[in-house]
Design a protein around this motif. Sequence first.
Motif: not given
Length: 398
Positions: A370-376, A386-390, A307-324
Amino acid sequence: MPEGVKWERAGLVGAAIGVVAAGAAAGVAIERVTVGRGMRRRARLALDATGPYGTLRGRAGTAVAEDGTELYFETDDADPPEAEQAPATRRSRNWLRRRAEAGPPVTVVFSHGYCLTQDSWHFQRAALRGTVRAVYWDQRSHGRSERGRDQVAGRPATIDQLGRDLKAVLDAAVPEGPVVLVGHSMGGMTVMAFADQFPEYVAERVAGVAFVSTSAGKLAAVTLGLPAAGARAFRALAPGVLRMLGSQVDLVERTRRATADLFAGIIKKYSFGSDVDPAVGRFAERLIESTPIDVVAEFYPAFTEHEKGDALSVLDGLPGLVLAGDKDLLTPSAHSTEIAEKLPDAELVIVEGAGHLVLMERPELVNAALALLIAQAADGVRSPVPQALRELAGAVDA
């Protein structure tokens, strides 16, 4: 053990397996009528030899967990940047200043899921190779990492312990510079546990985060695509049955080999939401089959306690990706939606028709996201991109 107790336990094993296998058994039965066992075995061997899945290797390293367990990781280094010429204008001094002000490069650290290994990231590794520094590691008792010493001593596996394992890997593999943390399934839970225990590290070093097919909690309520009665039976029986199976390793492993066709159907049902290349399906089977039954048993109870829903607040504000995938039966996409609600700056991507192993089922889409997230993330900390990542990130809108 009295004979009656043995048969009673055997009955529980059969009941639990029957609950999980119900959706796959019909197709397997038809296959057995039409295809001989020898032919099926030859087909599996042929698929094992098809494609390079799981063969990519990097520079090997080892981190040591708090209990002494050796954790295996590999590093793929980014290709050196191409030589650039300063513009032949009076602005060349500004160009040199901007180059000097650029931050250190980002390192992306990949944490894999339950009953998998770092090789489960094969398609992402192939796409990103050379464009970014990346670290792939095997969680304790999985892949090339050592069997957890605490678990050998009889202590339970916990998600919090996996979070501390990730810290050990980061300290050994990425002693400095910004990091992007990527986790699939149990790996995503590992990232949440890490953030919960090391918020200062997150604030100082983490530039972005990606959660793929994972959950912040409430896993005890997941139905696994079964009817309500079947789901209740599975939840009641599974912990005890797995403990018993884990105590009979040699017997169970022989049984797994003898019933490979049945479990191939189960793996397909719970891994993918659509038809995939048979070689990809067999790749997933190999990864899951490689996890010893006692390791499966040790880790299973940790999920109902996660149960780590509250822990997500530590990551709030960072560039993020949630995918499923919207056909995920193990960590339903609703769990990803809940994560995204706690991370409003993260991009939520629900992949139509995909299952739990969306990273293998729809790799092009996952790679681009993932590449978009890493670039951001890199742009956010002024790291070179690198241009290849973009260009790979540009495939998101293609």
